[in-house]
Structures are given as C-alpha cells and as structure tokens.
Write a protein that holds these residues in place. Structure first.
Motif, PDB file in Angstrom:
ATOM      1  N   ALA A 186      -6.365  -2.314  -4.196  1.00 30.61           N
ATOM      2  CA  ALA A 186      -6.370  -2.342  -2.596  1.00 30.61           C
ATOM      3  C   ALA A 186      -5.010  -3.237  -2.407  1.00 30.61           C
ATOM      4  CB  ALA A 186      -7.382  -3.362  -2.005  1.00 30.61           C
ATOM      5  N   ALA A 187      -4.075  -3.198  -3.253  1.00 34.65           N
ATOM      6  CA  ALA A 187      -2.830  -3.824  -3.184  1.00 34.65           C
ATOM      7  C   ALA A 187      -2.721  -4.968  -2.261  1.00 34.65           C
ATOM      8  CB  ALA A 187      -1.941  -2.706  -2.297  1.00 34.65           C
ATOM      9  N   GLU A 188      -3.622  -5.980  -2.886  1.00 35.34           N
ATOM     10  CA  GLU A 188      -3.933  -7.156  -2.431  1.00 35.34           C
ATOM     11  C   GLU A 188      -3.083  -8.499  -3.067  1.00 35.34           C
ATOM     12  OE1 GLU A 188      -7.990  -8.695  -2.243  1.00 35.34           O
ATOM     13  OE2 GLU A 188      -8.596  -6.890  -0.983  1.00 35.34           O
ATOM     14  N   ARG A 207       0.698  -1.410  -0.022  1.00 40.91           N
ATOM     15  CA  ARG A 207      -0.040  -0.103   0.083  1.00 40.91           C
ATOM     16  C   ARG A 207       0.750   1.562  -0.010  1.00 40.91           C
ATOM     17  NH1 ARG A 207      -5.269  -0.595   0.197  1.00 40.91           N
ATOM     18  NH2 ARG A 207      -5.574   1.603   0.616  1.00 40.91           N
ATOM     19  N   GLU A 208       2.110   1.207   0.488  1.00 40.55           N
ATOM     20  CA  GLU A 208       2.727   2.472   0.492  1.00 40.55           C
ATOM     21  C   GLU A 208       3.270   2.825  -1.003  1.00 40.55           C
ATOM     22  OE1 GLU A 208       7.374   4.085   1.914  1.00 40.55           O
ATOM     23  OE2 GLU A 208       6.924   1.829   2.288  1.00 40.55           O
ATOM     24  N   PHE A 240     -13.067  -9.475 -14.129  1.00 40.02           N
ATOM     25  CA  PHE A 240     -12.013  -8.506 -14.229  1.00 40.02           C
ATOM     26  C   PHE A 240     -12.029  -7.421 -13.106  1.00 40.02           C
ATOM     27  CE2 PHE A 240     -11.216  -4.325 -16.293  1.00 40.02           C
ATOM     28  CZ  PHE A 240      -9.901  -4.287 -16.418  1.00 40.02           C
ATOM     29  N   LEU A 241     -13.230  -6.890 -13.048  1.00 41.97           N
ATOM     30  CA  LEU A 241     -13.569  -5.802 -12.031  1.00 41.97           C
ATOM     31  C   LEU A 241     -12.993  -6.312 -10.671  1.00 41.97           C
ATOM     32  CD1 LEU A 241     -16.874  -4.227 -12.959  1.00 41.97           C
ATOM     33  CD2 LEU A 241     -14.894  -3.256 -13.277  1.00 41.97           C
ATOM     34  N   GLU A 242     -13.340  -7.695 -10.302  1.00 46.55           N
ATOM     35  CA  GLU A 242     -12.903  -8.025  -9.076  1.00 46.55           C
ATOM     36  C   GLU A 242     -11.292  -8.067  -8.925  1.00 46.55           C
ATOM     37  OE1 GLU A 242     -12.399  -9.797  -5.252  1.00 46.55           O
ATOM     38  OE2 GLU A 242     -14.258  -8.828  -6.409  1.00 46.55           O
ATOM     39  N   SER A 243     -10.589  -8.490 -10.177  1.00 43.85           N
ATOM     40  CA  SER A 243      -9.265  -8.367 -10.007  1.00 43.85           C
ATOM     41  C   SER A 243      -8.525  -6.923  -9.914  1.00 43.85           C
ATOM     42  CB  SER A 243      -8.574  -8.874 -11.447  1.00 43.85           C
ATOM     43  OG  SER A 243      -9.037 -10.292 -11.748  1.00 43.85           O
ATOM     44  N   ILE A 259      -5.951   7.250  -8.834  1.00 43.89           N
ATOM     45  CA  ILE A 259      -6.173   7.185 -10.536  1.00 43.89           C
ATOM     46  C   ILE A 259      -6.732   5.651 -10.386  1.00 43.89           C
ATOM     47  CG2 ILE A 259      -3.873   6.145 -11.117  1.00 43.89           C
ATOM     48  CD1 ILE A 259      -4.174   8.292 -13.287  1.00 43.89           C
ATOM     49  N   LEU A 260      -6.334   4.727  -9.750  1.00 45.20           N
ATOM     50  CA  LEU A 260      -6.940   3.213  -9.954  1.00 45.20           C
ATOM     51  C   LEU A 260      -8.198   3.370  -9.493  1.00 45.20           C
ATOM     52  CD1 LEU A 260      -3.965   0.982  -8.678  1.00 45.20           C
ATOM     53  CD2 LEU A 260      -4.847   1.347 -11.109  1.00 45.20           C
ATOM     54  N   GLU A 261      -8.681   4.103  -8.570  1.00 52.17           N
ATOM     55  CA  GLU A 261      -9.914   4.138  -7.814  1.00 52.17           C
ATOM     56  C   GLU A 261     -10.853   4.780  -9.017  1.00 52.17           C
ATOM     57  OE1 GLU A 261     -13.216   3.727  -5.457  1.00 52.17           O
ATOM     58  OE2 GLU A 261     -11.181   2.789  -5.005  1.00 52.17           O
TER      59      GLU A 261
END
Length: 500
Positions: free
Chosen positions: A429-431, A351-352, A420-423, A390-392
C-alpha cells in the motif's frame, strides 16, 4: 412487483426464515396452499423408495448470505421411518470451478456452515482423508461433517476388526483423531452414570483441539464454507479455476463425442510461421491452431512481438476460448541469451512508484530487504504487470499459507509470520518506503523508467558475470553453439586400426 423483489420473496435469507418460524407456531403449507405470506416450508407427498408407501418431502427455499440461493429438501416416511436430507443449488452451474480452504484452529471454527453440492470433493489435509463427490448435496457445519465421517467409518469396524485387522487399525486411528477434534469420549469407556458422562464430555470440550485444514473443491462452483466477519477472514480462502475437459464431461457440459481429440487445422502457409527464416514484424500477429484444454473445442493462440522501449523485444502469447471462456497469457523473451546477468534495484517512495510496469521473467528472483522477503528464482513464473500487481500476488500467496499449520507449539512462529504479513500489507500500500531488488541471471527482466530517456533517480541497473553454478542451473554450461559440426564429424570418423 419487480423481478428482484419476487426473487427475494421466493428465496428469503436464513435469518428471516428463522424469525418467521419463531413468530408463528406452524407455517407449513401444502403444495396447494395459496397464502404465500405465511409460507415457510412447502410439503409435497412423495413415494418412499424403501417401503413404497406415501411419505412427505419438505422443501425450504432460502438464501445464504454472501453465497447464493439453495433448496433444502427433507424426506420422511412415517410407515418405515426412512429419512433423507439433501440440498440442491437453485442457481445454474457457475462459469468456473471453486476451491475453498478453511483452517480450523479452535472449537468455534467447528460452527462454520458448509454447503456441499453433489459434485464437491472434500479433503482434510492433516488426516490425508478425501471424501469424493456424492449423489446428493448437504447443508451442515464442520462439526456435523466430522460427526458424519466418524459415524460412516465406525459402522463396519466391529466386523472389520475380525476380518481385516490391518485396515481396522488404520481406520481406527483416523476415527480416534476425529473424536479428539469433537471432544467426545469413547462410548464403551467405563460405567459412569449419565451425570458423570455429561461432566466428562464438558471437560473434553474444554481441552485443546487439534487443528486441521478442510478443503472443498467443486467444479460446478456451487459449494461454500462460511467465513467469519468478512471475506478477508485470515482462516478462509477462496479460489476459482477453469475446469478441465474431464470435469466438463462429468458435469454434462461437453458430450463424450465432442471431447474426442481433434486434429488441428493446417496452416495455409506453414512458412509464414517459421521464425527461423522470416522475421516477425511488430504489426504482425501469428495464429496457431490448437485444442482448448478446458472444453476440448478448437481454439487459436495469438502471438505478437512487442518492443518495450529502452529494453528489448518480447513475445506475448494469448489464448482465448469463445466456448468456455478459458484464457491464458504468457510472456517470453524474444532476444538471445544475454552474456551477463542483470540486477535491478527500485526505491519505492509513494504510490506512483507502484504503477511502474514490471516484466519478471521465469528466471528472476525478487527481494525486499526491509521486510526480509526473498523470492527465489522461478517463483511465480513469468509476469508482465505493475509493481503493485506483483506485490498483491505475493501477499495473496503467502497469506494463504500462514494458517496451514495449527500446531500450538509454533504459536510464536505464527505470530511472527502474521507480523510479517502486516508489514507486507503496508509495503504493497506504499505506507512506508522500501526497496525492490530484481535479480535475473538471463537479464530478461525489466522495470519501467519513469523518467526515460533521462536517468531515473530511484532506479539502478547493474550487470554482472554469472557464476558457474548459475550457468549450470540454467543449462548453459552444456550448450555449444560453435564448432559442433566438426565435433560430430570426429565422432563419425572410424578409430585408427578399425575396419571401415
């Protein structure tokens, strides 16, 4: 009693009102009643505008969960049978307009509640059908709205069939499509008994329903369409926007006199904003007078040069209207056109990394290979935000489009797009680790180096020669910055043998 408690008592939730109505046989009172605890509906004698006899207006003050308080009004005249139902928002005009989009994919979606104010415009995209704003509000469901449209369009069809066959055919096509949505059979079909008709309708209700998209656009912000579960409902979307000057005039927020074009105030020292002769200092803020595009009042646009460390100068332009709250921000490159393009690659591990500042110019494209996401050059325009921001925005823009098509033949495409949206959600969320590639032919984009001035192990910057096609798209092939004076002189010189 506190103000909040008094307001809650005055505008009980719809569910609470329904419970009260079930427990008490009749709780309607006249306007002179004093028993507030027993009040569900208030009745007021009213003049019937059709027969001029006395009718009755019933008022219900209630609140819609996750929306706001409304007043439901119902008028009935016992003398001539006139009936009228409408709603009014109990709240003031909202600071911004609101636009709602709901994708109706199955019959259960027809039960979604709709609050339509007098200023709301409704569009059914697939049918290219637009319902303009009306003189009264309405509280209904999606099914109720469709039935009202069918009733209104069918009213003059017999006469239109004789007098205007062309329009009759066009309107009838829309009516037939709406009846397919409702699952109703045609009224003039066969001589079935009442039992047979009921059976036929039941079978129609079980048939697949054509999907469609319904949009509510209300400049006053007082309309609403129900979501299912929570506001993250994938079939539901809400957007707010700044009203235009014309919309503010229509709502009575700006008078016609104030909306007339106004001449912008003159700058005291015009040479002070001549960027060709005077260099803009980092501590200087230039002010440009203008007119607000939302409310029409005079505003000022501030421009400031900002130096991004280890990158280049940029120009930030900001506009803020004190009268209507309109705001606008733009980021422009403050340097010359680069000789080469730039490709920035960022490896995101936690997340950093999402907190990195990113400047995406209008000419930059963005790619995430791990999920096959490709944003072409110019998508989203210029942005100065963080990588997470920007990803949001990309997620919100794409999530709105996943249910735009309800064709059952494309169910597999929808399933893959949902995956794709789930990915993409996991990415933002940097999962899991991923890579962001920012490709800018003009080299006006930037990603923050977290280890500056030392090299960043997760950040790679490459320069490359632009192709002829890229220069052509950017309009650089036709630009001539040297020797154009001699070319103009040759054009003005008369040809040999031609009289001067």
């Amino acid at each position: 009693m506190s103000t909040t408690e008094e307001r809650d008592e005055l505008f009980p939730a719809i569910g609470k009102v329904a419970d009260q109505a079930d427990q008490v046989e009749e709780k309607t009172t006249t306007v002179d009643a004093t028993d507030d605890d027993e009040k569900v509906v208030t009745e007021i004698p009213s003049l019937c505008m059709k027969c001029h006899e006395e009718g009755t207006t019933r008022l219900l003050l209630t609140s819609i969960p996750f929306f706001k308080e409304i007043v439901v009004m119902s008028f009935r005249c016992e003398h001539c049978g006139t009936q009228n139902n409408e709603i009014q928002a109990a709240a003031v005009i909202q600071p911004e307009g609101a636009s709602y989009t709901a994708h109706i994919l199955e019959r259960s979606d027809l039960d979604r509640q709709i609050v339509r104010s007098a200023t709301c415009e409704i569009t059914i995209t697939e049918l290219e059908l637009t319902l303009p704003s009306t003189s009264r509000g309405q509280l209904t469901t999606v099914e109720g709205l469709i039935r009202d449209i069918v009733s209104d369009l069918s009213m003059d069809q017999p006469l239109r069939r004789i007098q205007d066959p062309d329009n009759y055919q066009k309107i009838q096509k829309i009516v037939d499509k709406l009846k397919d949505i409702l699952g109703d059979e045609d009224e003039d079909e066969g001589d079935e008994t009442s039992g047979a008709v009921i059976s036929k309708k039941a079978s129609d209700k079980d048939a697949p329903m054509p999907s469609f998209t319904i949009k509510l656009d209300d400049p006053a912000g007082n309309s609403f369409i129900e979501f299912v579960g929570s506001m993250s409902d994938p079939k539901w979307n809400k957007k707010t926007y700044h009203r235009t000057l014309e919309q503010n005039i229509a709502l009575g927020l700006v008078s016609a006199e104030e909306s007339q074009p106004m001449s912008a105030p003159k700058v005291a020292n015009p040479e002070a904003i001549n960027l060709d002769t005077d260099e803009v200092g980092e501590d200087e803020i230039f002010v440009f007078p203008g007119v607000c595009s939302s409310c029409g009042h005079p505003i000022e646009t501030n421009m400031k040069r900002v130096n991004i460390p280890y990158f280049k100068d940029i120009l930030i332009m900001s506009t803020n209207c004190d009268r209507c709250g309109y705001r606008d921000n733009e980021v422009k490159s403050g340097g010359a056109i680069s000789d080469k393009g730039k490709r920035i690659t960022v490896k995101v591990e936690d997340r950093e990394d999402l907190s990195r500042d990113i400047l995406k110019s209008e000419t930059a494209g963005l790619t995430i290979p791990e999920i096959d996401l490709v944003l072409t050059h110019g998508t989203l325009g210029g942005r100065f935000t963080t990588l997470e921001g920007i990803l949001e925005q990309v997620y919100e823009e794409l999530a709105e489009k996943v249910f735009m098509s309800g064709d059952s033949s494309k169910a597999e495409d929808k399933a893959s797009f949902t995956a794709f949206l789930e990915s993409l959600r996991q990415i933002k969320a940097a999962e899991r680790p991923f890579t962001v590639i920012l490709d800018d032919p003009l080299a006006n984009s930037y990603v923050q180096n977290l280890y500056a001035p030392d090299p960043d192990p997760n950040l790679t910057i490459e320069s490359y020669e632009r192709t002829w096609q890229q220069n052509e798209e950017l309009g650089l092939n036709d630009i001539k910055v040297e020797g154009y004076e001699d070319e103009n002189a040759e054009k003005e010189e008369p040809a040999p043998g031609m009289a001067s």
